[in-house]
Every structure is written in C-alpha cells, then in structure tokens.
Write a protein that holds these residues in place. Structure first.
Motif, mmCIF file in Angstrom:
data_model
loop_
_atom_site.group_PDB
_atom_site.id
_atom_site.type_symbol
_atom_site.label_atom_id
_atom_site.label_comp_id
_atom_site.label_asym_id
_atom_site.label_seq_id
_atom_site.Cartn_x
_atom_site.Cartn_y
_atom_site.Cartn_z
ATOM 1 N N VAL A 128 -44.259 8.319 69.134
ATOM 2 C CA VAL A 128 -44.164 9.726 68.737
ATOM 3 C C VAL A 128 -43.287 10.492 69.722
ATOM 4 O O VAL A 128 -42.456 11.322 69.329
ATOM 5 C CB VAL A 128 -45.570 10.348 68.646
ATOM 6 N N ARG A 129 -43.454 10.217 71.022
ATOM 7 C CA ARG A 129 -42.626 10.909 72.020
ATOM 8 C C ARG A 129 -41.151 10.570 71.826
ATOM 9 O O ARG A 129 -40.282 11.451 71.872
ATOM 10 C CB ARG A 129 -43.077 10.533 73.429
ATOM 11 N N LYS A 130 -40.855 9.289 71.639
ATOM 12 C CA LYS A 130 -39.464 8.890 71.454
ATOM 13 C C LYS A 130 -38.872 9.544 70.207
ATOM 14 O O LYS A 130 -37.716 10.000 70.201
ATOM 15 C CB LYS A 130 -39.367 7.365 71.330
ATOM 16 N N THR A 131 -39.643 9.604 69.135
ATOM 17 C CA THR A 131 -39.157 10.227 67.903
ATOM 18 C C THR A 131 -38.911 11.716 68.101
ATOM 19 O O THR A 131 -37.921 12.271 67.607
ATOM 20 C CB THR A 131 -40.171 10.009 66.769
ATOM 21 N N SER A 132 -39.798 12.381 68.809
ATOM 22 C CA SER A 132 -39.619 13.820 69.050
ATOM 23 C C SER A 132 -38.417 14.074 69.947
ATOM 24 O O SER A 132 -37.686 15.066 69.761
ATOM 25 C CB SER A 132 -40.884 14.410 69.678
ATOM 26 N N GLN A 133 -38.183 13.208 70.928
ATOM 27 C CA GLN A 133 -37.005 13.369 71.781
ATOM 28 C C GLN A 133 -35.715 13.213 70.979
ATOM 29 O O GLN A 133 -34.772 13.997 71.140
ATOM 30 C CB GLN A 133 -37.053 12.346 72.923
ATOM 31 N N ALA A 134 -35.689 12.216 70.107
ATOM 32 C CA ALA A 134 -34.500 12.029 69.267
ATOM 33 C C ALA A 134 -34.312 13.214 68.324
ATOM 34 O O ALA A 134 -33.186 13.682 68.107
ATOM 35 C CB ALA A 134 -34.628 10.726 68.475
ATOM 36 N N ALA A 135 -35.405 13.730 67.779
ATOM 37 C CA ALA A 135 -35.305 14.888 66.891
ATOM 38 C C ALA A 135 -34.802 16.117 67.632
ATOM 39 O O ALA A 135 -33.993 16.896 67.105
ATOM 40 C CB ALA A 135 -36.667 15.170 66.256
ATOM 41 N N LEU A 136 -35.265 16.288 68.861
ATOM 42 C CA LEU A 136 -34.817 17.432 69.657
ATOM 43 C C LEU A 136 -33.318 17.378 69.909
ATOM 44 O O LEU A 136 -32.621 18.398 69.808
ATOM 45 C CB LEU A 136 -35.589 17.468 70.975
ATOM 46 N N LEU A 137 -32.801 16.194 70.222
ATOM 47 C CA LEU A 137 -31.364 16.057 70.448
ATOM 48 C C LEU A 137 -30.565 16.347 69.181
ATOM 49 O O LEU A 137 -29.520 16.998 69.229
ATOM 50 C CB LEU A 137 -31.053 14.650 70.969
ATOM 51 N N VAL A 138 -31.064 15.880 68.051
ATOM 52 C CA VAL A 138 -30.373 16.158 66.780
ATOM 53 C C VAL A 138 -30.370 17.648 66.483
ATOM 54 O O VAL A 138 -29.342 18.218 66.058
ATOM 55 C CB VAL A 138 -31.039 15.373 65.629
#
Length: 892
Positions: A128-138
């Motif tokens: 979940v953390r990795k997905t949220s980090q990727a979403a934040l960058l996008v």
C-alpha cells in the motif's frame, strides 16, 4: 415516451448508487467460511476497480457524486491491504477526471483523495505504501496537487517520517520519496520546508541507506535551490558524503558530480570541487574510481565558458555561435596570414566564417590570431619570410581603431583615447626593437639573463615615460575583459618594463593587470605551462619562436591566456586511453572517454585542440568498435567546435577511416553525413561524391535501415552540391534505391527523386530535368513489375504537390504517362493514379483554366476511375480533396 425513458434512467442511476453502497457494506462483513470471505473480498476489489466508471455516470448530479465519494472514503479504511492498494491504483485516474470536471466539483480532489494518499504514506502494509508513493509522483507530474496541499498536507507527513525517532523503514522510504518529489516543487517550497531536513539527513550517522539516497539525489537539490544555497548549506554536506566510509556513498557522489558543479560558481568549482574530484578519481575502491572516470568528462564540461569558446548549447541541443556585435574594431588588431586572410580569435569569428579562423604550417600546427609575444601585434609564421616589426604601423592601426570606435559595443564603456600616449612611446619602442632585431645569437631563457640582454639605449625621459605608461595602464584596468584592451595592455606592459630598466631611479616593480604574477617571464614559460596546475588557452602561435622573439620579453601568461581547467583533471582525462586503466578501472573506460570528448574539446576551445589531438587519434584507432562508433556519432559536433581548418587537417582523415569501418561505425557517420559535409570547403566536400556510392554496400544485405538512412541524408545533401554534381552522382544512387527490395527504402527514395527534379529545375537545368523525366518514365512507367508503375504514380503526385517544375513541363512529359496507367491491370497502381489525379493534379489552377488542353482528358479519366470495379479505386477517385487524406503508404 422520452420523459418516461429519462425517468427510468434517473431511477436506475439512483438504484446503482445504493447497490454499490450495499455491495461494499455487506461484502465487508466478516462472515464465516474462507470461500465466502474470498468471494466478498473479490467483490470489494471489483468495486474499487469500477469507481472511475461509476463517477463518470453520476458526475451530472451533485448528490449522487457526493455519495460515491463518501463510499470511496469508506473504502480507504478497508482492513484488507489488497483493497486499499487497488483503490490507490485508481486514484490518479480519478484525480484526472476530477481535474477535468473542476468547474462542477472544485474541491472534491483536495477534500476526499489527498487525505487518502497522505494517510497511505504511513500505511503499515508495504504494498500500500509503495502504491501510494507511485500515485503521489504521478499526481505531481500531472500537476494535480495544489501548492497549498503540498505544503500543508504532504510535506508535513514527509518531515514527520524523516524525524530521527521515526521507524527505519518508513524513514528510508520517506527520504526516497522526498528526493523524487523535490524536482516537481518550487524553489521556495524546497528551500523553506525540505532543505533543512535534507541537510540533517545527509549527516545521518545511524542509517547508511539514508545517506546513500541523499548522495544519489544531491544534484537535484542543488539544481532546485540554486547557487547561493548550494555553496552555503549543501557544499559542506557534499564534502562529508564524498569522504564517507562506505564506497557506495562515495560512488553516488561521483555520479552526480556534474550536476552539483553546475550549481556552483566558477571559483568554487575550481578551488574546491576540483581537488575533491581528484580524491574520488584516486579512491581506493575500484567502483568509485570507475564512476569518477565516467563523470570526469562531464565534470570538465562544466568549466566551459561561451565567452571564450565562442559556442553555446541551446535547449534543443544545437551548438550555435555566441552572438557578437560586428565592427571594424573587432578585427583591427588581426594580422593577415601569408595568403592575405585575417585570422581573428575564435571569440570574434562564427563557425560559418571558420575558414578564416586558423592557419596551418606544413606540419598542420594551428596558429591563433592573437599575439602573445612582446611589443608587436604582428603574427609570425616560421614558413614565412623573416618577420619584421613596425610599431609605427601598429600605432596607426590603433589610432584608426579609436577613430572607428563603434558605439554599438553596448556591453562596455567606451575605451579611453590613448593615441597621444602611444605616439610618445613610438620612438622609444621602435628604437628598442630595431636593436633587438640586430641580435641573432642565442640567449639563455632565464629571467636574469633576459634582463642582462636588454637594450643599452636609455631614454632621456625614462621617468616621465614610466609614469605616463602607468597612468594609461590604470585607465585600462576596468576594460580588461575586452581582447583588444588586453592586447594594448601587453604592449604597454612591455614598454613599461623597458622604461623601468632604462631608468635606475625607478626600479620598483609595477603592478601588472594580474598582480599574482611578475611582470616579465622568460620566453620558455610556454614550455612549463604543461607542468602548472592549469591548462591555459594558447593565444599566440604554436610554432617555435624566432631568434628575435626569443630576445623579447613576454607579459605574464595569465594576462594573455586565462585558465581553462585544472591540469590534474586534464591529465586524468588523457590517461583514460591508457590500456592499464582498462585493467585497473573499467574495461569500457575508453568508450566513456570518447563519449565525453566533444564536451572536453568545447571546454578547452579550438586553441587547445592540440591537447586532445593525440587522444582523439588513439580513440579513433581503438580495437573496440564501440569506441569508434561513439566517435563516429559525434564527429560532426566536434567539427563545429574546431572549425573548418582544424576539421580539414585533423578530422577529415579520421572521418575517411570511419567510412571504411564496420557498419556499426559507418552508421554513426552516415546519420550525420550532411552535418559534417556542410562544414567542409566546397572542394573538399566534392571529393566525397565519389564515395557516396560505397554506402550502398553493407556487411549485411538485410540491413535495409542503412540504405534508408542514406536516402534521408541524400535529401539533405542535395543543397550542398551543384545541379551538375547532383545529376552526375546522386541521380544514379537515387534510382538504385528506388528499386530496393524493402518498401520503406523505396518510399523515402521516391521523395529523393522529387528533390533531385526540384534541384534541376530550380537551377534552370531544364535539359537535365527533361532527361531525368524520360529516364523515370522508361524505368518506372514502363516497368514490367507493378511496384515500379505504382512508384511512377507516386512520383508524379509528389512532383505536383511540391511544385518541382512548371506545370507546362509536367503536362507535356509526365502527365500522358500517368494517364496511361489509369487502365493498369493491377488495382494498387490504379489506386495511386486515382489519388494523384483527384487530390493533386486536378487541384492545380493550371488544369482548371478553360484553355487547358488536358482538362477534358483529366475529367474523363477520373470519371472512369470513379466507376472502376475495385472499391478502393472508386473511393480515392471520388474523395473530396478538402477532406482528410488517407495514408496510402501500406499500399506501397
């Protein structure tokens, strides 16, 4: 009926909202049984995946939209990590939809989705953390998060996660995401919120992973915060990281060294970063040395100064000349060569005028246009007759220069008039030089003996002359940036020294324009420059000095030739071709050297090309074809940097060698063949007409992209040659390419044929154009293969669209043959004929005139094609030319 259907649709949408809510709520209930639980989990994942479609359906009603968003908020609190991760994957798409619908829901994204993204940054589940980090960058890349949300919601969370007391895993991830986020934030946000914490993290003594992430992203922070903050806050941290006990951190510093250097002043770059880089390049770890050598050329390129190189890079990658104002003053002090041409310094000459840049003796030794010896502005050449010095003539030139001073030199104040002072000095300096010309014996090169061999004649007004010269020198100090002023200062400094030697009462040293060195140095000072700490631009002749020049005192080297790069950096770069380096550092170190060589050459300037010439020749004969390939791809850029004279002397032989190399090397030359040939003189360029045919032969006949590239380059090269050369040499190559087995090569070759026709008619060679058209008709229109006949139709259409020739010529020599193909038995040929006639030929005003002899025949042919048995032929014959044209390339 319409009202009923709208009502039913509205009711169904309301029911869908409630069904969605019920599905999620009931599927979240903890029911017994592993099978039932897995089914309900899958249903919640399906709901998360379909959120975007549901939002699109209910975006027209505010209440329904709010209901869906509240369901999203409840889903974000799901206890199953896979559901939360699935929801987070949909957040960027939902955010883009909300951004497009901002007029209807301006605060929906900030109210509902941003808190979810921020909360998931601290989620206990790693996925979940990795997905949220990727979403934040996008979201940041798309510009969907406002500055207020970043400063008030995102950055505080990142700062909390990077606190010293934070969990190690969270801290390492937060540092990584902070370093990625920094490139998308404004300078003020980074400097006020993130920079202090980044400086603390660089000194984290507990977690080396944190320091490593900081070292890898150090350049991004420097680029954002600018020079002042970099030198004040970040440089001490960078020094600590470069001396870290872990080699991985030092390696990361070496990899980002160029970016850091670009963010510092030239003084810091030379005084602090250069010694630091030398320590990395001699590091005990092989991996650190490897990374340092790979970054060495890029670091050297940061020393480049457009004012001295005469070139600068644009954002599109082009390498134009630095714009400069042209005036008579810029070339007044430029002496003529033995062929009568002026040889100005590179700062005043553009690349297009590079034939007047340098002069070569029999050994191809470059001669720059500026003076670096003694009292005169005359440039001596060892291949010339014995030189003579005429200070009176130089004085007249200087006086003429002041009279013709151009006020358009807006970057500096007008120069003071020193013609009176120079007149007063003319008799003394001319007598002094005349006596020196009479001395033909060899003298020692130490400073004491140079002083012993000074002329014995003394001026009766020595003291007064010294004061006046010193006054003039003081007046010229504010204008030392101008090369002309530097030349005048050299003359006056030498005269001042002579006046001091003539006057025993005035023997105190006088400050030179650069106070760090003595006024006079022995003649062999140029030999010791290679052993000093920095390479200096050679402003004068590279030839051995004459006996007269050896007796003349020279001003300090720093006055006439500013430092370029530290000598240790250059020595390390030149050593990259040493075979021992491949064994102790990196097997591909020569390739890295070749890759960065144009940047190093640009930094040193064409005056110092001799420093790199041997290295370039060594790389050009390297046994690894990858090294030669790298040089082949950049030889055209190096030619721009060096100018046409050095290119003809040093690069053309290497270029010729690349032409006979492997296809992997030849393709680098071929891709930029036009860029290289346009820099050569016409006579040298014409020699390659005979070698263009050699590109048709490749090591592998299936390498069709090689021939495709050749056709593209020939289209550009046409403008470099006369129409006779194009007809005699390029025409045959074009016809051969038009018969290639690969359709892509044939397609681009047809355009080449059209360009040749346009060249012939533009130059008024109608007879050659007629011969070429007859050859095209015989070769293609009457070809036994349908592909050739199809090519003729395409060529005719391109000729009309490009206006390659008068329509009278086209209607007489090409149109009858084109019309004859309308009854060709192959449908693909008739398709191209229909397209050419309907979309191009009939749209020309010439064929719409009432008196046109071919108008009736054209209309009859098109009507016949409109009733053709083939559907595609009928389509193109009936297609409105004003509509979008269909690409018929697949038919080729």
């Amino acid at each position: 009926g319409t009202e009923v259907s709208l009502l039913v649709e509205k009711v169904m949408k309301r029911l869908l909202v409630h069904v969605l809510d019920l599905i999620y709520v009931h599927s979240y209930m903890q029911l017994p049984g592993s099978v039932l639980t897995s089914v309900l989990l899958l249903s919640r994942q399906i709901v998360a995946r379909g959120l975007l479609d549901v939002l699109r359906e209910f975006s027209d009603n505010e209440n329904d939209f709010i209901s869906v968003m509240e369901t999203v908020a409840r889903m974000s609190e799901d206890g199953e990590p896979t559901v939360r991760a699935e929801l987070m994957e949909q957040v960027p798409n939902i955010a883009m939809f909300l951004h497009e619908s901002r007029p209807n829901f301006p605060a929906a994204f900030s109210r509902y989705l941003v808190p979810i993204v921020v909360r998931y940054l601290t989620d206990p589940n790693n996925q979940v953390r990795k997905t949220s980090q990727a979403a934040l960058l996008v979201l940041l890349e798309q510009g969907l998060i406002s500055k207020a949300d970043m400063e008030n919601k995102v950055c505080p969370v990142l700062l909390d996660l990077t606190e010293p007391s934070s969990d190690d895993d969270y801290k390492i991830e937060a540092v990584a995401i902070m370093c990625k986020v920094v490139t998308m934030l404004s300078k003020d946000t980074v400097e006020n919120l993130l920079l202090p914490r980044f400086c603390d993290l660089c000194s984290d003594a507990r977690l080396f992973q944190v320091r490593k992430v900081c070292a890898a992203n150090f350049g991004e922070f420097c680029s954002i915060v600018g020079q002042e903050a970099t030198e004040k806050l970040l440089m001490p941290k960078f020094f600590d990281l470069c001396s870290d006990t872990l080699w991985g951190i030092r390696k990361a510093c070496a990899e980002c060294f160029m970016v850091v250097s670009n963010s510092t002043s030239p003084e810091v770059r030379r005084a602090k970063l250069s010694p630091l880089f030398i320590s990395l390049i001699s590091d005990q770890s092989r991996w650190v040395r490897q990374a340092a050598f790979q970054s060495l050329g890029r670091f050297i390129s940061t020393f480049a100064n457009p004012s001295s190189t005469g070139l600068h890079f644009r954002e599109d990658g082009a390498l134009p000349d630095v714009p400069r104002c042209t005036s008579d003053r810029a070339v007044t002090h430029t002496p003529p060569n033995q062929d009568g041409r002026a040889t100005p310094s590179p700062e005043h000459v553009s690349t297009a005028d590079a034939e007047d840049m340098n002069h070569f003796d029999n050994n191809h030794t470059p001669v720059s246009g500026e003076m670096h010896h003694g009292f005169t502005h005359t440039l001596y050449n060892s291949s010339n007759s014995p030189p003579t010095t005429n200070n009176a003539k130089n004085t007249k030139e200087i006086e003429q220069t002041d009279e013709n001073f151009n006020s358009f030199h807006y970057w500096r104040s007008p120069l003071p008039d020193i013609s009176g002072e120079l007149e007063m000095l003319s008799f003394q300096t001319s007598e002094e030089v005349t006596e020196k010309q009479e001395k033909k014996e060899e003298v020692e090169l130490e400073e004491e003996e140079c002083e012993d061999n000074c002329p014995d004649s003394k001026s009766s007004h020595g003291k007064a002359t010294s004061d006046q010269i010193q006054m003039v020198l003081d007046c010229l100090q504010p204008h030392m940036d101008d090369p002309d002023v530097q030349a005048q200062v050299q003359v006056l400094a030498a005269a001042l020294k002579a006046a001091q030697l003539d006057s025993p009462a005035d023997s105190s040293p006088v400050n030179s324009p650069t106070e760090s060195q003595p006024d006079v140095q022995p003649e062999n000072n140029t030999e010791s420059l290679s052993e000093s700490e920095s390479v200096e631009v050679q402003s004068g002749s590279e030839e051995s000095p004459t006996e007269e020049e050896q007796t003349m005192e020279t001003p300090p080297a720093s006055e006439s030739s500013p430092n370029v790069i530290p000598q240790q950096l250059l020595d390390q770069y030149l050593s990259m071709t040493d075979p021992a380096r491949a064994q102790t550092v990196d097997t591909e170190i020569a390739k890295h050297c070749a890759f960065s060589l144009p940047g190093v050459a640009l930094t040193l300037g064409r005056q110092n090309w001799h420093c790199l010439k041997d290295t370039y020749e060594t790389l050009a004969t390297d046994v690894q074809w990858k090294v030669r390939r790298t040089l082949a791809f950049s030889i055209h850029e190096l030619a721009v940097i060096l100018g046409d004279q050095l290119t003809a002397a040093d690069l053309v032989p290497i270029f010729n060698g690349f032409l006979k190399d492997l296809d992997e090397v030849r393709i680098g030359v071929l891709k930029h063949l036009y860029d290289f040939l346009k820099l050569l003189h016409a006579d040298k360029r014409r020699e390659y007409l005979y070698q263009l045919q050699e590109f048709m032969v490749t090591d592998n006949s299936r390498n069709w992209r090689f021939r495709y590239e050749l056709a593209e380059q020939l289209i550009l090269i046409i403008e470099l040659y006369s129409h006779h050369d194009v007809y005699d040499y390029l025409r045959q190559i074009a016809l051969t390419l038009c018969s290639d087995k690969v359709s892509e090569v044939r397609w681009i070759s047809y355009k080449l044929v059209v360009e040749i026709l346009q060249k012939l008619y533009t130059c008024g060679a109608d007879d050659l154009g007629l011969n070429f058209m007859n050859e095209l008709t015989v070769r293609f229109c009457h070809c036994s293969k349908w592909v050739g006949r199809q090519a003729f139709a395409f060529i005719c259409q391109a000729v009309v669209e490009e206006d390659c020739m008068p329509m009278e010529q086209f209607s007489q020599h090409l149109l009858p043959s084109l019309l004859s193909l309308s009854s060709d038995p192959v449908a693909n040929v008739r398709v191209l004929v229909a397209k050419a006639l309907r979309q191009s030929v009939m749209e020309k005003a010439y064929f719409k005139e009432p008196g046109c002899a071919y108008s009736d025949e054209l209309e009859d042919t098109v009507m016949a094609l409109q009733s053709d048995k083939d559907r595609d032929v009928r389509f193109f014959a009936s297609l409105d030319p004003n509509k979008g044209l269909m690409d018929t390339a697949p038919l080729m």
